[in-house]
Design a protein around this motif. Structure first.
Motif, short mmCIF file in Angstrom:
data_model
loop_
_atom_site.label_atom_id
_atom_site.label_comp_id
_atom_site.label_asym_id
_atom_site.label_seq_id
_atom_site.Cartn_x
_atom_site.Cartn_y
_atom_site.Cartn_z
N SER B 78 98.15 25.64 35.20
CA SER B 78 96.54 25.66 35.01
C SER B 78 96.25 27.28 34.78
O SER B 78 94.73 27.34 34.76
CB SER B 78 95.77 25.08 36.00
OG SER B 78 96.69 24.73 37.07
N ALA B 103 89.47 13.40 25.38
CA ALA B 103 89.61 13.87 26.46
C ALA B 103 88.15 14.01 27.24
O ALA B 103 88.29 14.20 28.67
CB ALA B 103 90.41 15.37 26.37
N SER B 104 87.15 14.30 26.75
CA SER B 104 85.98 14.39 27.50
C SER B 104 85.34 13.07 27.73
O SER B 104 85.39 12.09 26.93
CB SER B 104 84.98 15.01 26.52
OG SER B 104 85.39 16.40 25.96
N PHE B 105 84.60 13.03 29.00
CA PHE B 105 84.15 11.67 29.49
C PHE B 105 82.91 11.32 28.79
O PHE B 105 81.52 11.30 29.23
CB PHE B 105 83.79 12.01 30.83
CG PHE B 105 85.25 12.15 31.83
CD1 PHE B 105 85.29 13.13 32.58
CD2 PHE B 105 85.92 11.05 31.71
CE1 PHE B 105 85.95 13.17 33.33
CE2 PHE B 105 86.90 11.15 32.40
CZ PHE B 105 87.51 12.11 33.32
N PHE B 192 88.22 13.53 44.64
CA PHE B 192 88.10 14.74 45.50
C PHE B 192 86.82 15.02 46.25
O PHE B 192 86.66 15.50 47.28
CB PHE B 192 88.68 15.96 44.79
CG PHE B 192 89.02 17.00 45.52
CD1 PHE B 192 88.20 18.22 45.70
CD2 PHE B 192 90.10 16.95 46.37
CE1 PHE B 192 88.38 19.28 46.38
CE2 PHE B 192 90.59 18.01 47.07
CZ PHE B 192 89.57 19.30 47.17
N LEU B 425 93.91 15.66 23.76
CA LEU B 425 94.32 15.00 24.97
C LEU B 425 94.25 16.15 25.89
O LEU B 425 94.50 17.19 25.66
CB LEU B 425 95.55 14.21 25.02
CG LEU B 425 95.77 13.08 24.08
CD1 LEU B 425 97.20 12.60 24.07
CD2 LEU B 425 94.68 11.92 24.74
N THR B 426 94.33 15.44 27.25
CA THR B 426 94.44 16.61 28.30
C THR B 426 95.23 15.76 29.45
O THR B 426 95.22 14.59 29.70
CB THR B 426 93.16 17.10 28.83
OG1 THR B 426 93.15 17.87 29.90
CG2 THR B 426 92.23 15.88 29.54
N LEU B 427 95.83 16.79 30.40
CA LEU B 427 96.55 16.44 31.70
C LEU B 427 95.43 16.21 32.55
O LEU B 427 94.46 16.94 32.72
CB LEU B 427 97.34 17.20 32.09
CG LEU B 427 98.60 17.75 31.45
CD1 LEU B 427 99.36 19.11 31.91
CD2 LEU B 427 99.53 16.68 31.39
N ALA B 428 95.66 15.31 33.37
CA ALA B 428 94.75 14.89 34.40
C ALA B 428 95.11 15.82 35.52
O ALA B 428 96.11 16.08 35.89
CB ALA B 428 94.97 13.52 34.96
N ARG B 429 94.00 16.78 36.03
CA ARG B 429 94.37 17.88 36.92
C ARG B 429 93.95 17.54 38.40
O ARG B 429 92.87 16.99 38.51
CB ARG B 429 93.22 19.04 36.49
CG ARG B 429 93.45 19.34 35.16
CD ARG B 429 94.61 20.18 34.76
NE ARG B 429 94.76 20.65 33.61
CZ ARG B 429 95.66 21.49 33.07
NH1 ARG B 429 96.44 22.04 33.69
NH2 ARG B 429 95.66 21.97 31.74
N TYR B 430 94.78 17.90 39.34
CA TYR B 430 94.53 17.85 40.70
C TYR B 430 94.81 18.96 41.33
O TYR B 430 95.55 19.81 40.96
CB TYR B 430 95.42 16.70 41.28
CG TYR B 430 95.28 15.58 40.25
CD1 TYR B 430 96.21 14.95 39.60
CD2 TYR B 430 94.05 14.48 40.76
CE1 TYR B 430 96.12 13.67 38.91
CE2 TYR B 430 94.02 13.28 39.93
CZ TYR B 430 94.86 13.04 39.15
OH TYR B 430 94.80 11.89 38.31
N LEU B 431 94.25 19.29 42.56
CA LEU B 431 94.75 20.39 43.41
C LEU B 431 95.72 19.93 44.43
O LEU B 431 95.67 19.16 45.15
CB LEU B 431 93.40 20.57 44.33
CG LEU B 431 93.61 21.90 44.99
CD1 LEU B 431 93.68 23.15 44.18
CD2 LEU B 431 92.15 22.33 45.68
N ARG B 444 95.19 11.96 30.76
CA ARG B 444 93.97 11.14 30.60
C ARG B 444 93.66 10.91 29.23
O ARG B 444 93.75 11.73 28.30
CB ARG B 444 92.89 12.20 31.40
CG ARG B 444 92.01 11.44 31.94
CD ARG B 444 90.86 12.24 32.33
NE ARG B 444 90.87 13.19 33.49
CZ ARG B 444 90.89 13.01 34.77
NH1 ARG B 444 90.73 11.60 35.05
NH2 ARG B 444 90.91 13.84 35.61
#
Lengths: 551, 473
Positions: B78, B103-105, B192, B425-431, B444
């Motif tokens: 990232s 990719a955008s909501f 989160f 497209l995009t990867l779903a991001r997490y911490l 996503r």
């Protein structure tokens, strides 16, 4: 850490010309709990080579009679509060309080009765001083929507009238950029039409626009650091990034009067938090020594790192952080400094670069510079700036970059335009002249208020001017009387301030003309005479700035 | 009275004579010991009397802290963001290439609605951009009040409250009601911001398995047994269930009618987070309560952000005045933060207008969701996670390689492949380190009303190709 300030003080004069040459060690800052008979203390801090300009702060002691009367006032209000609660309980008085649903009457009550006592009985009486709706830009003047209440502030109706051109002494509009005309508004307007307002994605996913990166580069060059990162909300900048910087096994040293966002960020990080007395470098040094020498409380392991959380200007006190001493301390004890410049960015310093420039220090000495765009830039959001490795880490680990929607583009555009204006990059001198006007307005306003006999807290250069009211009834009365005379002020009471130290807080803006300030000062003097607010006893003790920690 | 006192004295003296000798000696020793303790010096535990000033200085000299932040490797996934130039709408320019936005909501396609933009512009011309103050100090504008009223009316509740940041909405709402000692039952897949709200509230948090009502009931029953042991304490401990309408991490719907049933049975309050389902589910877009036909007063607090369907910035909570009014003084993100810029509030009002005028848009969105769901089924090597009516789906690897970094690399390669072929497209991001129950890595896929049939087919085809090319190795 006492320096031989006795010798150096020969050259320094306090602001009103009294030579500070006596060799007495006097307490430099009154804590609210001391009731000694010490009067107002002016002290010019020319601490040898650390301060390049006089540092004049004062917090006059609460007069004894006033303190007693204030406590009595709260006592009477509490008794009446109990009486009214009793009457409401027994249906003698009509009850306006919202009630739980019938179907959920046997659930555990959502609020404890005690928690709400203050809200029901004290806050409700003067509730019309807050949440006043306006319907224009929050510039030097605004238009207020008139409200009235028939049931003592339980509900409000709108009379339909608009009070026009109320002088605005309450909004954080230090450089006057909260305007609906001008270069910044035009630029933001163009961007709105071209790009829209929403983002619908986070920075790490699909919400990172080139404009965001441009903004960050501009912020970094504005502050004179390597790199910066911007976030959508100032509060969230603190509460989401402090947990990324400190964790378990770290120590956070936080000032007594830090903002709620700093406190929340420190709590969410999971570190140990120690509090030092407000702006008191001796208290901080004592804690630092204890931390390093003794380590963690029970395990005696050394702390992983020590982070000091302070603000540039404290908005409730009007005090400016003693940055030169703080940086000297930080370097000696190898701690990290997190400086929250929410109120001081744009408002202090000859070029508006904040408290670091005000003291003539190097911005590389501050490890984490944080600030908000809400106050001096007339937009919304916050930033963190510092070295490149810090920002790279935040780009990958900040909660905001991963989970929160990125900043809206018109807001970004507003910040970029304003920042360029302040830096002079738009080719005009508007920014420079505004900063100068703000400094002049501040000094003038404070001097006049002090001359009139009000008790003003804080540093002579801080554009936030808290004026003491003390008694609970005067809080509501001051707000209402000022509004009758077409001036909008902010009054603050418990729990934002200690219980007997309620105050009115004026925020000076570069957009205020001298006529507006004069008019405001005349009105304040008039209301001050009406409500007997001129408490100051104006006794000056020549004193040193350096004090001994009398623990 | 004197007679009574005398009688007690006589008793005492008698006991003294009657006591055995060892008893008296023991008591005498104890009294002497107490006197000694009272007069001895006290030592502070912290004070190490063996450290001289010189030793302290040495310790201070020697101490080395860790660096403020650990270094970030150059190929951290990232570290480098995808750069979007131009407006973030249906056709989005990512890294220089124009792509179709998956990719955008932007569920209702309102990000580039002309009406919304013009309304925001006129608001800007009237108010400027920022509000320069929190709600309590001249930061309340008439547009804020109007937006709150419109939202409350739209959802059918008494009152609504607006926040200036979507993340801060539920993260400020939960700690305003739930304090230390209270109990919160929360789903494992909670997002989160809910987790941060739980952490800030300092309450006891009990997780139940995702969408598993039996697990929740088991926890509630255990709590009931605890309560019976200590009824006085039970009468003051508040209990809450926090769930999402449509989960962002797993793209499925919570079983709301069962939750309401459990609510009344065990006397627990429900907080519902509807960021993904507001403006998506239900006949008029009112969310999961309308979808299931549940009475909205049964839910104590509904929280949502305005950044998805409403295509603005910020968030809101709605419910009964009894519940919502409390946040005006104790919601941290409300009281201590500047209010929402008025142009964003105006944009949200106009978006609400569009939603109210044309309820057919929700039907359209749900049809498209079903369509996308069907199109993405059967992708080789990838499994589709989510219900047919969820607008934000996840594509996870069917067979994980065992290491998260490796999986992420593979998925990123698929995303890059799609970006090359103009599908964003995009990867779903997490911490990774902070999430309580870290979801597996995924891509996503977001459905919006603006996507046409062909575009959906192209995207599905592209993803299939990418999966074939990259995952077969």
């Amino acid at each position: 850490m006492t320096e031989s300030a006795g010798n150096k003080n020969e050259d320094c004069h306090a602001a009103n010309g009294v030579k500070a040459g006596r060799n007495g060690m006097v307490k430099n800052h009154h804590h609210h709990h001391h009731c000694q008979k010490q009067e107002e203390v002016y002290h010019a801090a020319c601490n040898g080579e650390l301060y390049s300009r006089p540092f004049i702060e004062s917090f006059e002691e609460t007069p004894m009679l006033v303190a007693v009367l204030t406590y009595m006032g709260y006592g009477i209000l509490t008794i009446f509060g109990y009486l009214r609660d009793f009457m409401r309980e027994w249906k003698i008085e009509k009850c306006h309080i919202a009630r739980e649903r019938e179907e959920q009457k046997d659930f555990v009550p959502l609020y404890q009765d005690f928690e709400d006592f203050y809200t029901r009985n004290l806050y409700m009486r003067i509730r019309d001083s807050w949440n006043r709706p306006i319907c224009s830009a929050p510039g030097a003047t605004f238009d207020l929507i008139e409200r009235s209440s028939n049931d003592y502030n339980w509900t409000f109706e709108y009379t339909g009238r608009v009070v026009k051109d109320v002088i605005n002494l309450g909004s954080y509009n230090y450089l006057g950029f909260a305007e609906n005309t001008g270069a910044s508004a035009t630029a933001a307007g163009e961007v709105t039409v071209k790009f829209g307002v929403g983002m619908a994605s986070t920075r790490q996913e699909m919400g990172n626009l080139d404009r965001h990166e441009e903004l960050e580069n501009l912020v970094a060059s504005f502050l004179g650091v390597e790199s910066a990162m911007a976030f959508g909300m100032g509060f969230a900048t603190n509460s989401m990034n402090i947990p990324a910087l400190a964790g378990k096994g770290c120590l956070i040293l936080s000032d007594e009067l830090n903002h709620a966002s700093l406190v929340l960020g420190a709590r969410l990080s999971g570190s140990t938090i120690w509090v030092f007395k407000h702006n008191n470098m001796q208290s901080l040094e004592k804690l630092l020594r204890e931390a390093i020498v003794h380590g963690q409380p029970r395990t005696r392991l050394t702390w992983k790192k020590i982070l000091i959380l302070v603000e540039g200007i404290y908005s409730m006190e009007g005090s400016i952080i003693r940055l030169p001493e703080l940086i000297a301390l930080k370097k000696k004890y190898k701690a990290y400094l997190y400086l929250d410049e929410a109120h001081s960015i744009g408002a202090l310093g000859p070029c508006g670069r904040g408290v670091v420039e005000y003291f003539g220090l190097d911005s590389k000495d501050v490890d984490v510079m944080m600030g908000t765009f809400t106050k001096s830039f007339g937009a919304a959001g916050g930033y963190i700036a510092g070295r490149k490795d810090l920002i790279d880490y935040l780009r990958t680990h900040s909660h905001s970059a991963i989970y929160a929607t990125s900043m809206s583009l018109p807001v970004v555009e507003q910040i970029i335009t304003c920042m360029k204006c302040i830096m002079g990059k738009d080719g005009t001198t508007i920014g420079r002249s505004r900063i100068q006007r703000l400094a002049e307005n501040t000094v003038y306003f404070r001097r006049r208020l002090r001359e009139m006999g009000f008790i003003i807290y804080g540093n002579n250069d801080s554009p936030v001017v808290p004026m003491m009211l003390y008694m609970p009834a005067k809080i509501g009365a001051f707000g209402r009387e000022m509004l009758k005379r077409n001036i909008g002020v902010v009054v603050v009471g418990f729990p934002a301030t200690p219980i007997i130290e309620s105050r009115a807080r004026f925020c000076i803006s570069a957009a205020h003309t001298k006529e507006m300030l004069d008019r405001a000062l005349d009105v304040i003097s008039e209301v001050g005479d009406l409500l007997q607010l001129k408490y100051s006893r104006h006794k000056v003790l020549p004193s040193l700035d350096r004090t001994v920690d009398e623990e | 009275m004197a007679a009574g006192q005398q009688w007690v004295l006589v008793e005492m003296v008698q006991a003294f004579y009657e006591a055995p000798a060892y008893h008296l000696i023991l008591e005498g020793i104890l009294i002497l010991w107490i006197i000694r303790l009272l007069f001895s010096k006290t030592y502070k535990l912290q004070e190490r009397s063996d450290l001289t000033e010189k030793e302290k200085e040495e310790l201070i000299e020697e101490w080395q802290p860790e660096p403020l932040v650990p270094p970030v490797s150059k190929d951290h996934p990232s570290r480098n963001y995808d750069v979007v130039t131009g407006p973030p709408s249906h056709k989005i320019i990512v890294n220089g290439k124009e792509c179709i936005n998956f990719a955008s909501f932007n569920f209702l396609g309102l990000l580039d609605s002309e009406r919304v933009k013009l309304k925001a512009l006129s608001s800007l011309k009237k108010y400027g951009v920022g509000t320069c103050g929190p709600r309590g100090f001249y930061g309340t504008f008439d547009v804020h009040l109007e937006l709150e009223e419109r939202l409350a009316r739209f959802m059918g509740t008494e009152e609504a409250i607006i926040y200036s940041y979507g993340f801060a909405t539920i993260a400020s709402a939960i700690p305003a009601y739930s304090k230390r000692g209270d109990i919160i039952f929360v789903d494992e897949a909670a997002c989160f911001s809910i987790q941060k709200g739980l952490q800030a509230s300092r309450s006891f948090v009990k997780h139940f398995k995702h969408n598993d009502m039996e697990d929740l009931e088991r926890l509630l029953k255990e709590q009931e047994i605890e309560d019976q042991k200590n009824p006085r304490k039970a009468r003051v401990i508040r209990r809450f269930i926090v769930v999402e309408g449509l989960y962002i991490n797993t793209a499925d719907v919570c079983p709301l009618p069962d939750l309401v049933r459990l609510k009344y049975r065990y006397k627990v309050r429900i907080f519902l987070e509807e960021s993904m389902s507001f403006g998506v589910l239900g006949e008029h877009g009112r969310g999961v309560t309308e979808h299931f036909g549940v009475n909205i007063d049964d839910i104590d607090l509904i929280s949502a952000n305005m950044e998805n369907a409403l295509a603005s910035i910020g968030g809101f909570c709605c419910g009964r005045s009894f519940v919502i009014d409390h946040q005006r003084l104790s919601g941290q993100g409300y009281c201590f933060s500047a209010s929402l810029p008025p142009m964003l509030a105006s944009a949200a009002i106009e978006a609400l207008n569009i939603m109210e005028e044309d309820p057919g848009i929700f039907r359209l969105l749900q049809d498209k969701c079903k369509h996308v769901h069907k199109a993405l089924q059967g992708t080789p090597g990838l499994k589709l996670v989510g219900e047919p009516l969820a607008p934000a789906l996840h594509l996870q690897l069917e067979n994980s390689s065992g290491s998260r970094t490796e999986d992420l690399k593979l998925l990123r390669a698929i995303v890059d492949y799609s970006l090359d072929r103009q599908i964003a497209l995009t990867l779903a991001r997490y911490l990774d380190k902070e999430e309580r129950f870290l979801p597996p890595p995924s891509i996503r896929v977001v459905v919006t009303v603006e996507q046409t049939q062909e575009e959906i087919q192209t995207a599905a085809q592209c993803i299939r190709e990418a999966a074939l090319n990259i995952l077969k190795r």
